[in-house]
Design a protein around this motif. Structure first.
Motif, PDB file in Angstrom:
ATOM      1  N   ILE A 141       8.778 -40.076 -11.638  1.00  0.00           N
ATOM      2  CA  ILE A 141      10.105 -39.633 -11.881  1.00  0.00           C
ATOM      3  C   ILE A 141      10.560 -38.326 -12.401  1.00  0.00           C
ATOM      4  O   ILE A 141      11.536 -37.971 -12.430  1.00  0.00           O
ATOM      5  N   ALA A 142       9.485 -37.540 -12.457  1.00  0.00           N
ATOM      6  CA  ALA A 142       9.793 -36.122 -12.783  1.00  0.00           C
ATOM      7  C   ALA A 142       9.314 -35.047 -11.692  1.00  0.00           C
ATOM      8  O   ALA A 142       8.593 -35.493 -10.822  1.00  0.00           O
TER       9      ALA A 142
ATOM     10  N   GLY B  38       6.485 -32.676 -28.519  1.00  0.00           N
ATOM     11  CA  GLY B  38       7.807 -32.669 -28.087  1.00  0.00           C
ATOM     12  C   GLY B  38       8.381 -33.959 -27.769  1.00  0.00           C
ATOM     13  O   GLY B  38       7.661 -34.964 -27.800  1.00  0.00           O
ATOM     14  N   ARG B  39       9.786 -34.006 -28.133  1.00  0.00           N
ATOM     15  CA  ARG B  39      10.178 -35.308 -28.229  1.00  0.00           C
ATOM     16  C   ARG B  39      11.583 -35.301 -27.645  1.00  0.00           C
ATOM     17  O   ARG B  39      12.316 -34.360 -27.341  1.00  0.00           O
ATOM     18  N   GLY B  40      11.911 -36.697 -27.216  1.00  0.00           N
ATOM     19  CA  GLY B  40      13.198 -37.057 -26.310  1.00  0.00           C
ATOM     20  C   GLY B  40      13.997 -37.557 -27.361  1.00  0.00           C
ATOM     21  O   GLY B  40      13.744 -37.587 -28.663  1.00  0.00           O
ATOM     22  N   ARG B  41      15.095 -38.554 -26.753  1.00  0.00           N
ATOM     23  CA  ARG B  41      15.814 -39.247 -27.717  1.00  0.00           C
ATOM     24  C   ARG B  41      15.012 -40.268 -28.366  1.00  0.00           C
ATOM     25  O   ARG B  41      14.140 -40.855 -27.597  1.00  0.00           O
TER      26      ARG B  41
ATOM     27  N   GLY C 105      15.402 -32.049 -19.673  1.00  0.00           N
ATOM     28  CA  GLY C 105      15.984 -33.062 -20.656  1.00  0.00           C
ATOM     29  C   GLY C 105      16.716 -32.171 -21.922  1.00  0.00           C
ATOM     30  O   GLY C 105      16.258 -31.063 -21.847  1.00  0.00           O
TER      31      GLY C 105
ATOM     32  N   LYS D 204      13.676 -36.063 -12.494  1.00  0.00           N
ATOM     33  CA  LYS D 204      14.118 -35.470 -13.745  1.00  0.00           C
ATOM     34  C   LYS D 204      13.120 -34.062 -13.951  1.00  0.00           C
ATOM     35  O   LYS D 204      12.249 -34.231 -13.827  1.00  0.00           O
TER      36      LYS D 204
ATOM     37  N   MET E  79      12.453 -24.945 -25.841  1.00  0.00           N
ATOM     38  CA  MET E  79      13.347 -24.240 -26.580  1.00  0.00           C
ATOM     39  C   MET E  79      14.315 -25.026 -27.338  1.00  0.00           C
ATOM     40  O   MET E  79      14.958 -25.848 -26.828  1.00  0.00           O
ATOM     41  N   SER E  80      14.813 -24.412 -28.485  1.00  0.00           N
ATOM     42  CA  SER E  80      15.772 -25.085 -29.527  1.00  0.00           C
ATOM     43  C   SER E  80      16.820 -23.972 -29.609  1.00  0.00           C
ATOM     44  O   SER E  80      16.378 -22.774 -30.262  1.00  0.00           O
TER      45      SER E  80
HETATM   46  C1  BT5 Z   1      15.133 -36.171 -22.990  1.00  0.00           C
HETATM   47  O1  BT5 Z   1      14.972 -37.461 -23.556  1.00  0.00           O
HETATM   48  O2  BT5 Z   1      15.176 -35.909 -22.042  1.00  0.00           O
HETATM   49  C2  BT5 Z   1      15.406 -34.876 -24.116  1.00  0.00           C
HETATM   50  C3  BT5 Z   1      14.042 -33.895 -23.876  1.00  0.00           C
HETATM   51  C4  BT5 Z   1      14.295 -32.749 -24.741  1.00  0.00           C
HETATM   52  C5  BT5 Z   1      12.957 -31.802 -24.884  1.00  0.00           C
HETATM   53  C6  BT5 Z   1      13.217 -30.639 -25.556  1.00  0.00           C
HETATM   54  S1  BT5 Z   1      11.968 -29.443 -25.416  1.00  0.00           S
HETATM   55  C7  BT5 Z   1      12.555 -28.417 -26.623  1.00  0.00           C
HETATM   56  C8  BT5 Z   1      12.856 -29.329 -27.899  1.00  0.00           C
HETATM   57  N1  BT5 Z   1      11.756 -29.708 -28.525  1.00  0.00           N
HETATM   58  C9  BT5 Z   1      11.815 -30.998 -28.321  1.00  0.00           C
HETATM   59  O3  BT5 Z   1      10.673 -31.644 -29.119  1.00  0.00           O
HETATM   60  N2  BT5 Z   1      12.599 -31.708 -27.772  1.00  0.00           N
HETATM   61  C10 BT5 Z   1      13.276 -30.631 -27.124  1.00  0.00           C
HETATM   62  P1  BT5 Z   1      15.228 -38.684 -23.287  1.00  0.00           P
HETATM   63  O4  BT5 Z   1      16.776 -38.896 -22.382  1.00  0.00           O
HETATM   64  O5  BT5 Z   1      15.035 -39.710 -24.222  1.00  0.00           O
HETATM   65  O6  BT5 Z   1      14.027 -38.722 -22.166  1.00  0.00           O
HETATM   66  C11 BT5 Z   1      12.494 -38.881 -22.639  1.00  0.00           C
HETATM   67  C12 BT5 Z   1      11.922 -39.704 -21.415  1.00  0.00           C
HETATM   68  O7  BT5 Z   1      11.886 -38.473 -20.190  1.00  0.00           O
HETATM   69  C13 BT5 Z   1      10.385 -40.093 -21.623  1.00  0.00           C
HETATM   70  O8  BT5 Z   1      10.626 -41.536 -22.153  1.00  0.00           O
HETATM   71  C14 BT5 Z   1       9.726 -39.865 -20.237  1.00  0.00           C
HETATM   72  O9  BT5 Z   1       9.970 -40.972 -19.483  1.00  0.00           O
HETATM   73  C15 BT5 Z   1      10.517 -38.653 -19.539  1.00  0.00           C
HETATM   74  N3  BT5 Z   1       9.923 -37.432 -19.650  1.00  0.00           N
HETATM   75  C16 BT5 Z   1       9.028 -36.995 -20.742  1.00  0.00           C
HETATM   76  N4  BT5 Z   1       8.641 -35.792 -20.459  1.00  0.00           N
HETATM   77  C17 BT5 Z   1       9.081 -35.245 -19.355  1.00  0.00           C
HETATM   78  C18 BT5 Z   1       8.897 -34.242 -18.599  1.00  0.00           C
HETATM   79  N5  BT5 Z   1       8.324 -33.022 -18.939  1.00  0.00           N
HETATM   80  N6  BT5 Z   1       9.509 -34.016 -17.574  1.00  0.00           N
HETATM   81  C19 BT5 Z   1      10.522 -35.177 -16.923  1.00  0.00           C
HETATM   82  N7  BT5 Z   1      10.596 -36.136 -17.627  1.00  0.00           N
HETATM   83  C20 BT5 Z   1       9.789 -36.448 -18.891  1.00  0.00           C
END
Ligand code: BT5
Length: 324
Positions: A228-229, A120-123, A191, A188, A138-139
């Motif tokens: 933070i979460a 799973g990835r964020g930005r 996301g 958080k 989900m997407s």
């Molecule tokens: C986000 O990125 O917040 C966007 C996350 C989107 C996830 C969804 S899940 C379904 C779909 N499939 C994917 O692969 N992605 C999307 P950003 O603002 O870049 O925040 C990422 C940061 O949040 C990380 O560097 C961590 O610090 C923190 N993080 C990671 N996992 C977390 C969690 N489960 N809960 C809270 N914080 C988290």
């Protein structure tokens, strides 16, 4: 086969927990009583609790906390969003699968969902922790007839829909942190990752990725994000049924999306401001070109963040990480 099962679940959904006779089910589905019984057995295997009483028929007692297509379809009130669901137990990232489906022509509203993501990835390729069975990963595929530069507005729109749904289901009023986080008590919980496939003047598809921590305990978060979460169940003090929350999100999202396509971003902006955490407060914005400190004034009618620095100069920020 799965179509019949979907119809069966719709019948139960309409019955609202009342009994439906085996005779009626077999008529509605156009199959034999024996076939009905087999479908019921299949649902039981999926974790549905169904009561069978002679002469009364069947009724649904409890849907399991799973996020398969069946669970989500049972009671879903949308017209387009989530009408096609692609479920998998384990994926790398639902974004990746949605992107592929979108490329192959998947309809608007197609939802990809998994119990677990291994990548799973964020930005900016940051990691998003997506452990099995506890969250919503989900997407959603959208094909909005808007110019590509407006796509970031969909992130804000999605955040409003999720905030409303969380409030409806848990009674907790969450904060939205521009652009893509939802916080509860400063931590958080959600996301959002919006990814765009477009020509310079036309959007092919937008993949809206949504990650929600629902039933994790604090110990289930990895060390690096524990401070933070948070999850909805930590904040609420009870388990939340994920499928119900997903249905609520899809319903609200569909409504806001329609409003948006008809009237533009303005009505969404007003709702967004109602949940915004940072407006009027001092924030630090990290952009690709540097770090800026100032007061968050709000967002423009386009959804761009306005930040006033110490020299009273206003900066328009299109993308950044915000520190409150
Ligand atoms: C986000 O990125 O917040 C966007 C996350 C989107 C996830 C969804 S899940 C379904 C779909 N499939 C994917 O692969 N992605 C999307 P950003 O603002 O870049 O925040 C990422 C940061 O949040 C990380 O560097 C961590 O610090 C923190 N993080 C990671 N996992 C977390 C969690 N489960 N809960 C809270 N914080 C988290």
């Amino acid at each position: 086969q799965s179509d019949t099962r979907r119809k069966l679940l719709e019948l139960f959904s309409e019955a609202n927990g009342e009994f439906i006779s085996g005779q009626k089910i077999s008529e509605m589905l156009g199959c034999s009583r024996t076939a009905v019984w087999k479908h019921i057995e299949e649902l039981r295997k999926e974790g549905f609790e169904l009561e069978a009483v002679r002469r009364l028929g069947y009724r649904i007692v409890k849907a399991p906390d799973k996020v398969t297509a069946n669970e989500i379809h049972l009671g879903l009130k949308t017209e387009t969003l989530g009408r096609h669901i692609h479920f998998e137990e384990e994926v790398t990232s639902t974004q990746q699968i949605a992107l592929k489906l979108a490329y192959e022509g998947a309809k608007e509203g197609t939802l990809v969902i998994a119990e677990q993501q291994t990548a799973g990835r964020g930005r900016m390729d940051r990691k998003w922790f997506s452990p099995k069975g506890t969250g919503i990963w989900m997407s959603l595929i959208l094909r909005p007839p808007i110019p590509p530069q407006k796509a970031p507005q969909l992130t804000l729109l999605t955040a409003v829909a999720i905030a409303q749904a969380i409030q409806e289901i848990t009674d907790i009023v969450p904060d939205i942190k521009w652009p893509n986080d939802i916080l509860i008590n400063g931590k958080k919980c959600v996301g959002i990752l919006t990814e765009l496939q477009a020509d310079p003047d036309r959007i092919h598809s937008v993949i809206v990725g949504i990650g929600i921590n629902v039933n994790q305990t604090i110990e289930q978060f990895p060390e690096e994000i524990r401070a933070i979460a948070t999850s909805l169940s930590i904040e609420k003090g009870e388990r939340i049924q994920r499928a119900k929350l997903i249905q609520e999100i899809l319903l609200r999202l569909e409504y806001l999306y329609k409003q948006y396509l008809q009237y533009g971003f303005r009505p969404i902006k007003l709702l967004w401001e109602g949940y915004a955490a940072s407006i009027g407060k001092e924030i630090v914005a990290r952009t690709l070109t540097g770090t800026m400190k100032g007061i968050a004034l709000g967002i423009t009618d386009e959804g761009v963040l306005m930040l006033e620095d110490e020299n009273k100069q206003i900066h328009y920020i299109h993308s950044a990480d915000i520190q409150l």
